[in-house]
Design an enzyme around this catalytic site. Structure first.
Site, PDB file in Angstrom:
ATOM      1  CB  VAL A 125      -5.768  -2.957   5.606  1.00  0.00           C
ATOM      2  CG1 VAL A 125      -5.669  -1.540   6.141  1.00  0.00           C
ATOM      3  CG2 VAL A 125      -6.521  -3.852   6.580  1.00  0.00           C
ATOM      4  CB  CYS A 126      -5.730  -0.119   0.653  1.00  0.00           C
ATOM      5  SG  CYS A 126      -7.418   0.323   0.235  1.00  0.00           S
ATOM      6  CG  ASN A 127      -3.174   4.939   1.884  1.00  0.00           C
ATOM      7  OD1 ASN A 127      -2.810   4.861   3.042  1.00  0.00           O
ATOM      8  ND2 ASN A 127      -2.341   5.130   0.892  1.00  0.00           N
ATOM      9  N   GLY A 172      -9.497   2.107   1.157  1.00  0.00           N
ATOM     10  CA  GLY A 172     -10.402   0.981   0.978  1.00  0.00           C
ATOM     11  C   GLY A 172     -10.890   0.824  -0.450  1.00  0.00           C
ATOM     12  CD  GLN A 196      -2.101   0.556  -0.840  1.00  0.00           C
ATOM     13  OE1 GLN A 196      -1.461  -0.462  -1.035  1.00  0.00           O
ATOM     14  NE2 GLN A 196      -3.399   0.628  -1.108  1.00  0.00           N
TER      15      GLN A 196
END
Length: 99
Positions: free
Chosen positions: A6-8, A10, A56
């Site tokens: 998972v990130c801001n 993708g 992040q």
């Protein structure tokens, strides 16, 4: 085994996904790995064996742990391993948590 990153948006984890897949292939492991943005993750996280957050979005850890309701481990990718896009180490971390 299924690993969700998972990130801001993708996108920043897509390189890490490919490096983790390459590491898994070299080990002869069949692992599904996907990267998604945080908003998508909250709706599908229970379908995965582990959810790993990019550094992040580490501030979302508690939120996603609550959404997982104890059914799926949710952890943060080590910042150094993420920054270096070290697929081997991130894969090792996932395997260690899953057991």
């Amino acid at each position: 085994m299924r690993i969700l990153l998972v990130c801001n948006a993708g996108m920043s984890t897509s390189m890490l996904v490919s490096r983790m897949q390459k590491a898994a292939e070299q080990r002869g492991m069949n692992i599904e790995i996907m990267a998604v943005p945080i908003m998508q993750a909250e709706t599908i996280l229970k379908e995965w064996d582990i959810v790993m957050l990019g550094p992040q979005v580490r501030h979302q850890l508690q939120y996603l742990q609550n959404k997982a309701e104890g059914q799926v481990p949710v952890c943060i990718i080590e910042m150094r391993d993420y920054g270096m896009m070290n697929g081997d180490k991130v894969l090792d971390a996932a395997l260690k948590v899953i057991g």
